[in-house]
Scaffold this active site. Structure first.
Site, PDB file in Angstrom:
ATOM      1  N   ARG A  97      16.277  47.715 -38.666  1.00 18.35           N
ATOM      2  CA  ARG A  97      15.995  49.138 -38.890  1.00 18.35           C
ATOM      3  C   ARG A  97      15.368  49.786 -37.661  1.00 18.35           C
ATOM      4  NH1 ARG A  97      13.220  48.662 -44.274  1.00 18.35           N
ATOM      5  NH2 ARG A  97      14.864  48.187 -45.764  1.00 18.35           N
TER       6      ARG A  97
ATOM      7  N   ARG B  87      14.113  55.234 -39.272  1.00 22.36           N
ATOM      8  CA  ARG B  87      13.263  56.243 -39.877  1.00 22.36           C
ATOM      9  C   ARG B  87      11.963  56.493 -39.130  1.00 22.36           C
ATOM     10  NH1 ARG B  87      13.058  53.464 -45.591  1.00 22.36           N
ATOM     11  NH2 ARG B  87      12.601  51.740 -44.190  1.00 22.36           N
TER      12      ARG B  87
ATOM     13  N   ARG C  74      19.077  63.373 -38.928  1.00 19.44           N
ATOM     14  CA  ARG C  74      19.303  63.181 -40.359  1.00 19.44           C
ATOM     15  C   ARG C  74      19.070  64.464 -41.162  1.00 19.44           C
ATOM     16  NH1 ARG C  74      18.840  58.969 -43.457  1.00 19.44           N
ATOM     17  NH2 ARG C  74      19.347  60.591 -44.980  1.00 19.44           N
TER      18      ARG C  74
ATOM     19  N   ASP D 267      25.254  50.955 -43.255  1.00 20.30           N
ATOM     20  CA  ASP D 267      24.509  50.566 -44.448  1.00 20.30           C
ATOM     21  C   ASP D 267      25.300  49.495 -45.177  1.00 20.30           C
ATOM     22  OD1 ASP D 267      22.087  51.659 -46.270  1.00 20.30           O
ATOM     23  OD2 ASP D 267      23.718  50.970 -47.555  1.00 20.30           O
TER      24      ASP D 267
ATOM     25  N   TYR E  20      23.516  45.173 -56.438  1.00 26.63           N
ATOM     26  CA  TYR E  20      23.590  46.634 -56.539  1.00 26.63           C
ATOM     27  C   TYR E  20      24.659  47.055 -57.543  1.00 26.63           C
ATOM     28  CZ  TYR E  20      20.469  47.426 -52.571  1.00 26.63           C
ATOM     29  OH  TYR E  20      19.376  47.489 -51.752  1.00 26.63           O
TER      30      TYR E  20
END
Length: 349
Positions: free
Chosen positions: A30, A34, A43, A79, A154
């Site tokens: 990552r 972020r 974003r 992702d 998921y």
């Protein structure tokens, strides 16, 4: 199959191949994300999934931490649910929640109805890889995918889960359905990684983020055969292949048996202990606790030095090499300046 770049001077590729690198290589899971203000600015104009499928945007986000931190490898901005979308699964990545599946997969009919990956649907991702190969120069590019078990969790749960109860219930009570689902997801993962490799990535990583929820016996019976098939199908490319999960101390030996050349280690397990669990000649990646990044520079420095020392001892104990990384992803609240300093420190050691 694309022609690979000559990256013989890369510290990352040297370390994972068991050669002596010019310095301890470092990159972060990552890292393209972020914590960076330039990422957040981008974003604001693109949703997570839209950014993954927009080649120029994915390329720019991948390059941001290379420019800022000087890390030794780039990881493609994408992702783990991208191949699910490319196979026609209706899903979205919801802010502060994660991937949400519109119609969870829970019956034999649901599994039968699943489609294979549409090669056209991943062309934007392959295009982003091509742009990055041209832009990165001497820096290797890591492609990645989610492992079949994590994708299954998921799909069956319908989104993130704390205990993966529905997933385990299918696995244990409906083994025929489970293995049919896992076989389809292994095919999907192979196709997605093959697309990235053909486009020119220099290494791959398979994230089995939720495998740590399983016992060793269940992992070996219900997961290992499918993860092994992914690595076996891609071994012909001859690139480094990393296998990573969280909370996987008891599974490290089995994860190594799946066929990866590098095993990622989270912060709960010393690298020297990991070296004793994985197959001889396997390189290790990790494993600074991400929370340490919030604790102030003296703590970060002390912990980073300890990880580098532990990595050297792991090599003495039989590991092929050590790549410095976190034990999981960069937390969003991390000060980017701390990461830049951390890279410089590891390089200086």
């Amino acid at each position: 199959m694309s022609t690979r770049r000559d990256l013989t001077e890369s510290p990352y590729l040297a370390a994972v191949a068991g050669r002596k690198p010019s310095r301890t290589p470092v990159w972060f899971m990552r890292q393209a994300g972020r914590s960076l203000p330039e990422y957040r600015a981008l974003r604001e104009r693109h949703s997570m999934l839209a950014a993954c499928f927009e080649p120029e945007v994915a390329c720019e986000i991948t390059l941001q931490p290379i420019r800022r931190h000087g890390v030794d490898a780039a990881i493609l901005f994408s992702d783990i649910v991208v191949p699910l979308r490319a196979a026609g699964i209706d899903l979205d990545i919801v802010a502060d929640v994660g991937p949400v599946i519109a119609e969870p997969i829970r019956t034999a009919a649901d599994i039968d109805a699943m489609k294979p990956l549409d090669p056209q649907a991943i062309q934007p991702i392959c295009r982003a890889v091509s742009l990055l190969v041209d832009a990165l120069g001497e820096v290797p590019l890591i492609g990645f995918a989610g492992a079949p078990f994590t994708l299954a969790s998921y799909l069956v749960e319908g989104g993130p889960s704390r205990d993966h109860a529905r997933t385990k219930a299918m696995m244990l009570a409906e083994p025929a359905n489970w293995h049919a689902l896992m076989a389809k997801l292994a095919d999907l993962t192979i196709a997605f990684l093959r697309g990235q490799l053909d486009a020119g990535v220099d290494a791959i990583q398979m994230f089995d983020s939720w495998a740590g929820t399983l016992s060793l016996a269940d992992y070996r019976q219900y997961v290992l055969p499918h993860s092994s098939r992914v690595f076996a199908a891609l071994a012909e490319y001859g690139v480094p292949m990393t296998h990573f999960g969280v909370g996987t101390a008891e599974l490290l030996g089995a994860m190594s048996d799946a066929g990866a050349t590098v095993v990622g280690v989270d912060w709960r397990t010393a690298l020297t202990n990991a070296a004793a669990r994985v197959r001889p000649g396997t390189a290790l990646q990790g494993n600074l606790d991400p929370v340490v990044l919030q604790a102030g520079w003296p703590v970060v420095e002390r912990a980073a030095r300890a990880v580098v020392d532990d990595g050297r001892r792991a090599i003495d104990a039989g590991a092929a090499g050590h790549v410095f990384n976190l034990g999981h992803g960069v937390p969003p609240q991390t000060d980017p300046g701390v990461l830049t300093e951390l890279v410089a420190l590891v390089h200086s050691l």
